[in-house]
Design a protein around this motif. Sequence first.
Motif, mmCIF file in Angstrom:
data_model
loop_
_atom_site.group_PDB
_atom_site.id
_atom_site.type_symbol
_atom_site.label_atom_id
_atom_site.label_comp_id
_atom_site.label_asym_id
_atom_site.label_seq_id
_atom_site.Cartn_x
_atom_site.Cartn_y
_atom_site.Cartn_z
ATOM 1 N N ALA A 1 34.475 31.962 36.204
ATOM 2 C CA ALA A 1 34.518 33.309 36.782
ATOM 3 C C ALA A 1 35.112 33.261 38.184
ATOM 4 C CB ALA A 1 33.115 33.902 36.803
ATOM 5 N N GLU A 2 34.728 32.245 38.949
ATOM 6 C CA GLU A 2 35.267 32.113 40.308
ATOM 7 C C GLU A 2 36.778 31.838 40.275
ATOM 8 O OE1 GLU A 2 31.133 30.285 42.205
ATOM 9 O OE2 GLU A 2 32.892 29.007 41.893
ATOM 10 N N ALA A 3 37.195 31.023 39.285
ATOM 11 C CA ALA A 3 38.630 30.732 39.168
ATOM 12 C C ALA A 3 39.403 31.991 38.785
ATOM 13 C CB ALA A 3 38.847 29.642 38.114
ATOM 14 N N ALA A 4 38.797 32.821 37.894
ATOM 15 C CA ALA A 4 39.461 34.069 37.498
ATOM 16 C C ALA A 4 39.635 34.979 38.708
ATOM 17 C CB ALA A 4 38.643 34.760 36.412
ATOM 18 N N ARG A 5 38.599 35.073 39.528
ATOM 19 C CA ARG A 5 38.709 35.916 40.728
ATOM 20 C C ARG A 5 39.711 35.333 41.722
ATOM 21 N NH1 ARG A 5 33.067 36.641 39.876
ATOM 22 N NH2 ARG A 5 32.574 34.891 41.265
ATOM 23 N N ALA A 6 39.787 33.980 41.766
ATOM 24 C CA ALA A 6 40.692 33.323 42.712
ATOM 25 C C ALA A 6 42.163 33.615 42.393
ATOM 26 C CB ALA A 6 40.446 31.818 42.714
ATOM 27 N N ILE A 7 42.471 33.843 41.116
ATOM 28 C CA ILE A 7 43.869 34.135 40.758
ATOM 29 C C ILE A 7 44.138 35.630 40.746
ATOM 30 C CG2 ILE A 7 44.112 32.008 39.440
ATOM 31 C CD1 ILE A 7 43.777 33.641 36.887
ATOM 32 N N GLY A 8 43.184 36.412 41.234
ATOM 33 C CA GLY A 8 43.420 37.842 41.422
ATOM 34 C C GLY A 8 42.903 38.754 40.345
ATOM 35 N N LEU A 9 42.155 38.226 39.367
ATOM 36 C CA LEU A 9 41.621 39.089 38.317
ATOM 37 C C LEU A 9 40.385 39.820 38.816
ATOM 38 C CD1 LEU A 9 41.884 36.755 35.169
ATOM 39 C CD2 LEU A 9 43.451 38.565 35.891
ATOM 40 N N GLY A 10 40.299 41.098 38.499
ATOM 41 C CA GLY A 10 39.120 41.872 38.854
ATOM 42 C C GLY A 10 37.981 41.598 37.893
ATOM 43 N N PHE A 11 36.891 42.354 38.078
ATOM 44 C CA PHE A 11 35.720 42.132 37.221
ATOM 45 C C PHE A 11 36.047 42.410 35.756
ATOM 46 C CE2 PHE A 11 32.008 44.029 35.091
ATOM 47 C CZ PHE A 11 31.171 42.924 35.073
ATOM 48 N N GLY A 12 36.698 43.542 35.503
ATOM 49 C CA GLY A 12 37.009 43.903 34.127
ATOM 50 C C GLY A 12 37.971 42.916 33.475
ATOM 51 N N ALA A 13 39.011 42.537 34.215
ATOM 52 C CA ALA A 13 39.986 41.596 33.657
ATOM 53 C C ALA A 13 39.359 40.222 33.439
ATOM 54 C CB ALA A 13 41.182 41.492 34.598
#
Length: 229
Positions: free
Chosen positions: A129-141
Amino acid sequence: MDALSTLLESYDVLAAFWMTVKLTFWSAIGALVVGTVVAVCRVSPVGVLQAFGTAYVTLIRNTPLTLIVFFCAFGLLNTLGVSLAAAGSPTEIVDNNFRFGLIALSVYHASFVAEALRSGINTVPQGQAEAARAIGLGFGASLREVILPQAFRGAIAPLGNTLIALTKNTTVVATIGVAELSYVMRGMIELNPSLLYAIFLLVAACFVVLTLPTGLLFTSLSRRLVVQR
């Protein structure tokens, strides 16, 4: 055997079996959709949505299914006048009972689906989840692209258990007149009580035909699709 054959000619067991299949199929889809929404609410960073998800699961899961079925059929339909069938239709009562039964089964089992998915979400490492946020994905994405696909794979076994429970719980809607297997069983026993055990074994065999392949399928899927950590 002659008595049983005569009894089977008087009751359409195949139609009742098909009704149980339809209740299971459509309720499973409804429970999956609603349960996924509730599960997303429960893990949402928005406090209001978290509270809604928690309240839904706590309230619905601890309410007897019979009560929910009666609320839909008698509360919504008879008291509030909410109808899900065309007024004046020859099948208005049958259609309303069937559709309110579907809603009750979907709403009730959605709480178990939500908890199964939440357990699947908890198996996803926090780092993803942290990696997803680090590449710019929001909560929904992040949920859609990273977390939920793994959560579904991790929750296959409990989802299978929920589906089997839903199949067996379709018998509850017989209380509002939906002609599924247990409804027909009751009529057959009232007509010929001496065949109690034969009728019971027949209906039990019908449920085994539905639930046994479901259990084997989900067991196989859980082994094949397990996420290796």
